[in-house]
Design an enzyme around this catalytic site. Structure first.
Site, PDB file in Angstrom:
ATOM      1  N   ASN A  89      33.974 -11.423  42.112  1.00 14.45           N
ATOM      2  CA  ASN A  89      34.477 -12.587  41.386  1.00 14.45           C
ATOM      3  C   ASN A  89      34.856 -12.274  39.944  1.00 14.45           C
ATOM      4  OD1 ASN A  89      34.693 -15.558  40.642  1.00 14.45           O
ATOM      5  ND2 ASN A  89      32.936 -14.948  39.398  1.00 14.45           N
ATOM      6  N   SER A 141      43.883 -15.115  43.050  1.00 14.87           N
ATOM      7  CA  SER A 141      44.446 -16.251  42.315  1.00 14.87           C
ATOM      8  C   SER A 141      45.752 -16.669  42.974  1.00 14.87           C
ATOM      9  CB  SER A 141      44.710 -15.853  40.863  1.00 14.87           C
ATOM     10  OG  SER A 141      45.541 -16.784  40.211  1.00 14.87           O
ATOM     11  N   TYR A 155      48.581  -9.984  34.803  1.00 13.95           N
ATOM     12  CA  TYR A 155      47.472 -10.727  35.427  1.00 13.95           C
ATOM     13  C   TYR A 155      47.788 -11.014  36.891  1.00 13.95           C
ATOM     14  CZ  TYR A 155      44.328 -14.557  36.618  1.00 13.95           C
ATOM     15  OH  TYR A 155      43.410 -15.346  37.259  1.00 13.95           O
ATOM     16  N   ALA A 157      49.934  -9.540  38.742  1.00 16.06           N
ATOM     17  CA  ALA A 157      50.047  -8.269  39.458  1.00 16.06           C
ATOM     18  C   ALA A 157      48.679  -7.734  39.857  1.00 16.06           C
ATOM     19  CB  ALA A 157      50.789  -7.245  38.605  1.00 16.06           C
ATOM     20  N   SER A 158      47.713  -7.870  38.957  1.00 19.94           N
ATOM     21  CA  SER A 158      46.359  -7.384  39.264  1.00 19.94           C
ATOM     22  C   SER A 158      45.737  -8.193  40.392  1.00 19.94           C
ATOM     23  CB  SER A 158      45.470  -7.453  38.014  1.00 19.94           C
ATOM     24  OG  SER A 158      45.176  -8.797  37.642  1.00 19.94           O
ATOM     25  N   LYS A 159      46.008  -9.494  40.408  1.00 21.75           N
ATOM     26  CA  LYS A 159      45.465 -10.344  41.469  1.00 21.75           C
ATOM     27  C   LYS A 159      46.197 -10.113  42.787  1.00 21.75           C
ATOM     28  CE  LYS A 159      42.222 -12.520  39.202  1.00 21.75           C
ATOM     29  NZ  LYS A 159      40.794 -12.446  39.608  1.00 21.75           N
ATOM     30  N   ILE A 188      41.125 -24.737  38.981  1.00 22.17           N
ATOM     31  CA  ILE A 188      39.676 -24.915  39.072  1.00 22.17           C
ATOM     32  C   ILE A 188      39.131 -25.121  37.661  1.00 22.17           C
ATOM     33  CG2 ILE A 188      37.518 -23.960  39.913  1.00 22.17           C
ATOM     34  CD1 ILE A 188      39.650 -24.457  42.095  1.00 22.17           C
TER      35      ILE A 188
END
Length: 248
Positions: A89, A141, A155, A157-159, A188
Site C-alpha cells: 500500500n 490508482s 505518478y 506511470a509508476s502506478k 478516497i
C-alpha cells in the site's frame, strides 16, 4: 473470522488506506505487521489494534531500500513464524506537468511506488512458495488506467507499472498457490488528498455516480476480499474502487 491466525504485512500502514486495512484485518483476528517510514504513526495504529485485542508488530521501513525491505520480511517471519498476505500500500504522490518533473522527483516516485512494491514482492515470494500459499494485493490508482492531468506523469506511470507487475506475478506464481491482484482507488478521502480544496472535492463528488467520496474502509473491504480464500479463483485482476467514475 476469515483471517484467524493469518499473518498479514501491510506497508504504508500509518494512515489512510493502510491504517483502515490493518484494523479491518485485526478485527478478523489476523496477526498484522505494520510497516511504514513513519514509525510514530504505526505505533499509534498498533495502539488502536491492541485495544481491540489484536496482535501486531510495528516496523519502520523505507520500501525504496531493498536491504530494509529484506530485514522487514525477516523480522515479520521471525516474529510470527510465517507470512500469508502482503498488502503493498505504501506510496507517494507527485503533482505537476512534465516540465516540472526533475530527475530527482522521477527517481523518488519510481523508487517508492514501483521499485518498493517490486522489492516487497521479491522478498515475500520465497516465503510464500515454501508454504505453497500466499496472497498479494497491490494498491495502484485510477491514474494507472486513464492517466491524469493534475498528478505528475511519473505518478501514473509508476502506478501503471504496478498493474503489469501484478499480472506478470499472477502468471508466474499461480502454480505455487499464490494469488496476486490489485486495487485501483480514486477519490478516497485520505490524508493524501488534503491538497484538494472544497471546489475540487465538490466537482469530484458530482462526477461520481455514487455522489460521495470514498472512505479508506471502502478500499480495505476490497483488499480483504482479494486476500481471502473466497477470492481463490481470482488472480491477475485489478478491482476498480472509484464510485463508478471509471467502469471497464
Amino acid at each position: 473470522m476469515r483471517f484467524k491466525d493469518k499473518v498479514v504485512l501491510i506497508t504504508g500502514a500509518a494512515q489512510g488506506i493502510g491504517e483502515a486495512t490493518a484494523i479491518a484485518f485485526a478485527r478478523e483476528r489476523a496477526r498484522v505487521a505494520l510497516a511504514d517510514l513513519n514509525l510514530d504513526g504505526v505505533l499509534q495504529v498498533k495502539e488502536k489494534i491492541d485495544k481491540i485485542g489484536g496482535e501486531t508488530l510495528a516496523l519502520k521501513v523505507d520500501i525504496s531500500n531493498p536491504a530494509m525491505v529484506n530485514e522487514m520480511m525477516k523480522k515479520t517471519v521471525d516474529h510470527f513464524g510465517r507470512l500469508d498476505i502482503l498488502v503493498n500500500n505504501a506510496g507517494i504522490i507527485a503533482r505537476g506537468i512534465i516540465e516540472d518533473v526533475t530527475d530527482e522527483m522521477l527517481d523518488k516516485v519510481l523508487s517508492v511506488n514501483f521499485k518498493g512494491v517490486f522489492y516487497c514482492c521479491r522478498a515475500a515470494v520465497p516465503i510464500m512458495k515454501k508454504q505453497k500459499y500466499g496472497k498479494i494485493v497491490n494498491v495502484s490508482s485510477i491514474t494507472a488506467k486513464r492517466g491524469d492531468n493534475t498528478t505528475a506523469p511519473c505518478y501514473g506511470a509508476s502506478k501503471g507499472a504496478i498493474l503489469t507487475l501484478t499480472r506478470s506475478l499472477a502468471r508466474q506464481l499461480g502454480p505455487f498457490g499464490i494469488n496476486v491482484n490489485a486495487v485501483a482507488p480514486h477519490a478516497i478521502d485520505t490524508p493524501m488528498m488534503k491538497y484538494w480544496d472544497e471546489k475540487k472535492r465538490k466537482a469530484v463528488i458530482e462526477s461520481l455516480p455514487v455522489r460521495r467520496m470514498g472512505k479508506p474502509e471502502d478500499v480495505a473491504h476490497a483488499i480483504l476480499f482479494l486476500s481471502s480464500d473466497e477470492a481463490g479463483f481470482i488472480t491477475g485482476e485489478t478491482l476498480n474502487l472509484n464510485g463508478g467514475y471509471l467502469m471497464d
